[in-house]
Design an enzyme around this catalytic site. Structure first.
Site, short mmCIF file in Angstrom:
data_model
loop_
_atom_site.label_atom_id
_atom_site.label_comp_id
_atom_site.label_asym_id
_atom_site.label_seq_id
_atom_site.Cartn_x
_atom_site.Cartn_y
_atom_site.Cartn_z
N GLY A 38 43.63 27.32 33.40
CA GLY A 38 43.02 26.89 32.15
C GLY A 38 43.79 27.46 30.97
N ILE A 63 43.63 30.36 29.33
CA ILE A 63 44.12 31.74 29.46
C ILE A 63 45.25 31.80 30.48
CG2 ILE A 63 43.51 34.11 30.04
CD1 ILE A 63 40.65 33.46 29.06
N SER A 86 45.00 25.47 40.92
CA SER A 86 43.90 25.10 40.05
C SER A 86 43.19 23.91 40.65
CB SER A 86 44.42 24.78 38.65
OG SER A 86 43.40 24.87 37.68
N ARG A 87 41.94 23.70 40.22
CA ARG A 87 41.16 22.57 40.76
C ARG A 87 41.80 21.23 40.44
NH1 ARG A 87 35.28 24.27 38.59
NH2 ARG A 87 36.61 24.86 36.83
N ALA A 106 39.78 38.16 34.91
CA ALA A 106 38.78 37.10 34.93
C ALA A 106 37.38 37.71 35.09
CB ALA A 106 39.10 36.10 36.03
N ARG A 107 36.93 37.87 36.33
CA ARG A 107 35.66 38.52 36.63
C ARG A 107 35.86 39.39 37.87
NH1 ARG A 107 34.33 37.62 32.23
NH2 ARG A 107 32.43 36.65 31.42
N GLU A 110 30.86 46.40 37.72
CA GLU A 110 31.08 46.93 36.38
C GLU A 110 29.79 47.46 35.76
OE1 GLU A 110 32.78 44.70 32.47
OE2 GLU A 110 33.90 44.45 34.32
N HIS A 123 37.54 46.47 30.66
CA HIS A 123 37.14 45.14 30.19
C HIS A 123 37.53 44.94 28.71
CE1 HIS A 123 34.20 41.69 31.27
NE2 HIS A 123 35.11 41.27 30.41
N GLY A 144 39.77 42.57 27.64
CA GLY A 144 40.42 41.28 27.48
C GLY A 144 40.30 40.67 26.09
#
Length: 319
Positions: A155, A157, A176-177, A237-238, A267, A285, A287
């Site tokens: 995407g 980012i 990617s999808r 990302a996460r 986290e 974190h 970002g």
């Protein structure tokens, strides 16, 4: 005037926009708002401006009441929001994509440099007061020129990170999808591959995919073993996209060379093994953590909430 509840501290520019039109109840405590206090405060709210630290679920939506129209999340990710529960209650949910693209890509590439050039390790050595001396083999890292960056989730980012990597002379592959715009693919000379191929050929793997059931522990022991033992993993990302225990074991055992993490599975807790390892760079974190970006995020969230309260469609609607 409608009632807007803001669940945490946000920049004044966003609060001023909200207060110009509505009654605003904004949490301003030094610590995150407690769940009990949050449930009490949202009662009767027409809009909620939420931070990613707050869980917006059926309990919270019901505590707010049937007059609630919108939840505006100050984040691009929205795994803290139960979107189906919002849809069921007719509550519009919105997020803040786009405005944090460059800031997060900067952190991703910063972590790439920290991990590959052992910058965190070097700084810790200096600060510890240990004796050191320049030498031909002292803290040797890995160069990026001519190496391959594998981007998982291409995407905004992911693309911005790939542009930075291209400027450093890296080759780009991505998973990617869906395929990216052909013009962008040509600009980056980026080749789309499946995840297995990406892991096998990449010297650095950078994660930029959204988090959900399909990407929970997307990177675990099996995927780490499929990477080169000279490769590095970066996650901005996460946290739960990576099995943190498996990563710690892989770093400890030399399965991969190193890692850079801005997000963590539980986290703010970090797996204790990671804290003992020199071959992982850890940041809390950060970002989107620039004054300009956090202000833009909060203002966009405020604009989303205000639009819905005016009967308009928000700028960046999730549901």
């Amino acid at each position: 005037m409608s009632r807007v509840v803001v669940t945490g501290r946000i920049p004044d520019a966003a609060l001023e926009k909200l207060r110009a039109e509505h009654d605003v109840d904004a949490w301003s405590g030094p610590e995150s708002i407690s769940r009990e206090e949050l449930l009490r405060r949202v009662a009767g709210a027409d809009a909620i401006v939420s931070l990613l630290t707050e869980r917006v679920d059926a309990e919270l939506l019901d505590a707010a009441g049937p007059q609630l129209k919108v939840v505006a999340n100050v984040a691009v990710g929205y795994d803290n929001i139960d979107v189906p529960a919002c849809v069921e209650r007719g509550v519009i949910a919105a997020n803040t994509p786009g405005v944090l693209t460059d800031a997060t890509a900067d952190i991703a590439f910063g972590l790439i440099l920290m991990a590959t050039r052992r910058l965190g390790e070097g700084e810790r050595l200096i600060r510890s007061g240990q004796a050191w001396k320049w030498g031909m083999f002292f803290l040797l890292g890995s160069s990026l020129q001519g190496k391959t960056l594998g981007v998982v989730g291409m995407g905004g980012i992911g693309q911005a990170t790939a542009r930075r990597a291209k400027a450093f002379g890296m080759d780009i592959v991505y998973q990617s999808r869906s395929a990216i715009d052909p013009t962008i693919a040509a600009e980056l000379d980026a080749r789309r591959v499946d995840l297995d191929d990406l892991l096998a050929v990449s010297d650095v793997v950078s994660l930029h995919c959204p988090y959900g059931p399909a990407t929970h522990h997307l990177i675990g022991a099996e995927q780490l073993a499929a990477m080169k033992n000279s490769a590095f993993l970066v996650n901005t990302a996460r946290g739960p996209i990576v099995d943190e225990a498996a990563l710690a074991a892989a770093l400890q055992d030399g399965v991969i060379a190193g890692a850079g993490l801005d997000v963590f599975e539980r986290e703010p807790k970090v797996h204790p093994w990671l804290l003992e390892l020199d071959n992982v760079a850890l940041v809390p974190h950060l970002g989107s953590a620039t004054v300009e970006t956090r202000t833009a995020m909060a203002v966009l969230a405020a604009d989303n909430a205000l639009a819905v309260l005016r009967g308009e469609r928000p700028l960046t609607q999730i549901s």
